[in-house]
Design a protein around this motif. Sequence first.
Motif, PDB file in Angstrom:
ATOM      1  N   ILE A 197       0.776  -1.260  -0.030  1.00  8.43           N
ATOM      2  CA  ILE A 197       0.002   0.152   0.061  1.00  8.43           C
ATOM      3  C   ILE A 197       0.934   1.151   0.060  1.00  8.43           C
ATOM      4  O   ILE A 197       0.599   2.292  -0.728  1.00  8.43           O
ATOM      5  CB  ILE A 197      -1.008   0.108   1.182  1.00  8.43           C
ATOM      6  CG1 ILE A 197      -2.102  -0.822   1.144  1.00  8.43           C
ATOM      7  CG2 ILE A 197      -1.610   1.417   1.213  1.00  8.43           C
ATOM      8  CD1 ILE A 197      -3.019  -1.178   0.159  1.00  8.43           C
ATOM      9  N   LYS A 250       2.045   2.259  -3.443  1.00  5.26           N
ATOM     10  CA  LYS A 250       1.297   2.650  -4.313  1.00  5.26           C
ATOM     11  C   LYS A 250       0.848   4.189  -3.424  1.00  5.26           C
ATOM     12  O   LYS A 250       0.316   5.124  -4.569  1.00  5.26           O
ATOM     13  CB  LYS A 250      -0.291   2.100  -4.137  1.00  5.26           C
ATOM     14  CG  LYS A 250      -0.159   0.736  -4.862  1.00  5.26           C
ATOM     15  CD  LYS A 250      -0.091   0.842  -6.292  1.00  5.26           C
ATOM     16  CE  LYS A 250      -1.284   1.292  -6.915  1.00  5.26           C
ATOM     17  NZ  LYS A 250      -1.253   1.363  -8.238  1.00  5.26           N
ATOM     18  N   TYR A 280      -6.531  -0.758   0.080  1.00  5.16           N
ATOM     19  CA  TYR A 280      -6.079   0.133  -0.643  1.00  5.16           C
ATOM     20  C   TYR A 280      -7.361   1.183  -0.997  1.00  5.16           C
ATOM     21  O   TYR A 280      -7.006   2.471  -1.049  1.00  5.16           O
ATOM     22  CB  TYR A 280      -5.868  -0.742  -2.080  1.00  5.16           C
ATOM     23  CG  TYR A 280      -5.659   0.004  -3.036  1.00  5.16           C
ATOM     24  CD1 TYR A 280      -4.723   1.187  -3.058  1.00  5.16           C
ATOM     25  CD2 TYR A 280      -6.426   0.410  -4.273  1.00  5.16           C
ATOM     26  CE1 TYR A 280      -4.109   1.974  -4.255  1.00  5.16           C
ATOM     27  CE2 TYR A 280      -6.151   0.980  -5.463  1.00  5.16           C
ATOM     28  CZ  TYR A 280      -5.066   1.940  -5.556  1.00  5.16           C
ATOM     29  OH  TYR A 280      -4.857   2.684  -6.323  1.00  5.16           O
ATOM     30  N   VAL A 301      -1.417  -4.660  -6.024  1.00  4.05           N
ATOM     31  CA  VAL A 301      -2.741  -3.870  -5.931  1.00  4.05           C
ATOM     32  C   VAL A 301      -3.392  -4.228  -7.268  1.00  4.05           C
ATOM     33  O   VAL A 301      -4.759  -4.440  -7.160  1.00  4.05           O
ATOM     34  CB  VAL A 301      -2.530  -2.519  -5.526  1.00  4.05           C
ATOM     35  CG1 VAL A 301      -3.740  -1.564  -5.801  1.00  4.05           C
ATOM     36  CG2 VAL A 301      -2.081  -2.409  -4.119  1.00  4.05           C
ATOM     37  N   THR A 331      -7.250  -5.804  -7.513  1.00  8.48           N
ATOM     38  CA  THR A 331      -8.282  -5.229  -8.048  1.00  8.48           C
ATOM     39  C   THR A 331      -8.894  -5.834  -9.416  1.00  8.48           C
ATOM     40  O   THR A 331      -9.930  -5.728  -9.557  1.00  8.48           O
ATOM     41  CB  THR A 331      -8.138  -3.627  -8.074  1.00  8.48           C
ATOM     42  OG1 THR A 331      -6.902  -3.552  -8.943  1.00  8.48           O
ATOM     43  CG2 THR A 331      -7.656  -2.942  -6.841  1.00  8.48           C
TER      44      THR A 331
END
Length: 601
Positions: free
Chosen positions: A135, A138, A199, A386, A390
């Motif tokens: 995380i 990102k 996220y 991530v 997703t």
Amino acid sequence: MFEDDPHDEGAAVVAAAGEALQALCQELNLDEGSAAEALDDFTAIRGNYSLEGEVIHWLACSLYVACRKSIIPTVGKGIMEGNCVSLTRILRSAKLSLIQFFSKMKKWMDMSNLPQEFRERIERLERNFEVSTIIFKKFEPIFLDIFQNPHEETPKLPRSRKQRRTPCTVKDLFNFCWTLFVYTKGNFRMIGDDLVNSYHLLLCCLDLIFANAIICPNRRDLLNPSFKGLPSDFHTADFRAPEEPPCIIAVLCELHDGLLVEAKGIKEHYFKPYISKLFDRKILKGECLLDLSSFTDNSKAVNKEYEEYVLTVGDFDERIFLGADAEEEIGTPRKFTGDTPLGKLTAQANVECNLQHHCEKKSFAPSTPLTGRRYLREKEAAITPVASATQSVSRLQSIVTGLKNAPSEQLVNIFESCMRNPMENIMKVVKEIGETFCQHYTQSTDEQPGSHIDFAVNRLKLAEILYYKILETVMVQETRRLHGVDMSVLLEQDIFHRSLMACCLEIVLFAYSSPRTFPWIIEVLNLQPFYFYKVIEVVIRSEEGLSRDMVKHLNSIEEQILESLAWNHSSALWEALQASANKVPTCEEVSQDKDDNPVIL
């Protein structure tokens, strides 16, 4: 010359360890009981095993275990686990990185024969670390997309305490946003080690800070003028802040691999009520969080609350990602690579390599098994964890788009064509499985915290839609193959429906990178691994929309069952072998094309 007595050498090592431990405990202000227990454990382990590496690192492991066993009475006549010393402080004092700690701790747990409960605690801690690392990686580029680059701003000049407050810098904003995120995440335990939910919670925090930068007078200098989510008239001379705080969740999801429906759900049902609660408790205050009169107080209050959380509930202080020594303490790259002198590049490269190696060993994607390769799609381009998570959810949602969690008209017709309509019984089985799933998904255990019922219902609905979709595909194929033969025999088998529904739930849990990994689903549904195994290929052949990683995951479960789970003493496999008069099928029979074989359990 005489050789040194090994007993004298051992005594010298223990004495040196005692001195090192005493210095460590003084630095941490630890109680004598924990220190004595840590030294006793270290001495016992060293007497039976050869401990490679620095003594202080093994002492840190022993000390952490002793601290976790400690119980402190509270004012309200309650008790608090631990002794108010965080793992981060222990590791910082012992100069031991988190990656090294996890490696040594696994060996220490084996040597000390620590209980399963403690091992599961370390596993949760390690997964939380991995999620936070991903995380944070990102967070940096998204922050730089929305706001100015902290590295490019002019450093603050030192000032006396009597001087007026100065506006927050971009770096202050960066630190505040991350601290607010980790504090909020810590208070939703069901989100902490869930990559997708974590996220989207981060996107909510960024959305909140952006909205405050827009509505706060004279703070638009914090924003990146090229950010695509700025209001259309932002660069005009007569721009006025909107009365309602703007929402950029949709923009962030589009630009940075988010799922809009999921992110909006997190914002409306969790984040906004929680932020309101922080305002009610006076932790946050002011019309604008970034206002000159309130930002410093808000930042101090959130940091203070998070520190209390780390000492009482959490082990891992996630603010160390923000520190200048983050790469040494954890293994994560520095916040802004422009800060890094050329002389440190080699050391940083080594640290990043260690981090990469650690995360690869605990990858969220399964390794390719030997079986089922023919069902794998072409390998997809390399993407971030991530984006992978997703996209798995997005792929799953695209499979079920436009469908309901109930039998379609075509499936109802198939049910009605049977001599005995199985629809009522099937829906009853699905409902019972759903109730059991939601009960266990929301229930806290020693292994993991319970999730909110909304998450459980959402996962269940996706699984139900997938179940009815696959069931319809299977029945259409069987009807064509058997040319009008009554389907009652198959559709009246409860074990088939239970196995298929369990497999659909497992697919959904995997798509969301859930910490509830296989065999959790068959344990809570009390389903034999042997029966779950028998529907795996049926599912893979019937649903072409499954991603490569999903197929690999199901194939890895297939191997796991074949290697061990199917052979336990209570396995249904033994009954099946006995019923077949112990006639084991030949390799040719197993390997032949199964298109001509009925889907019967």
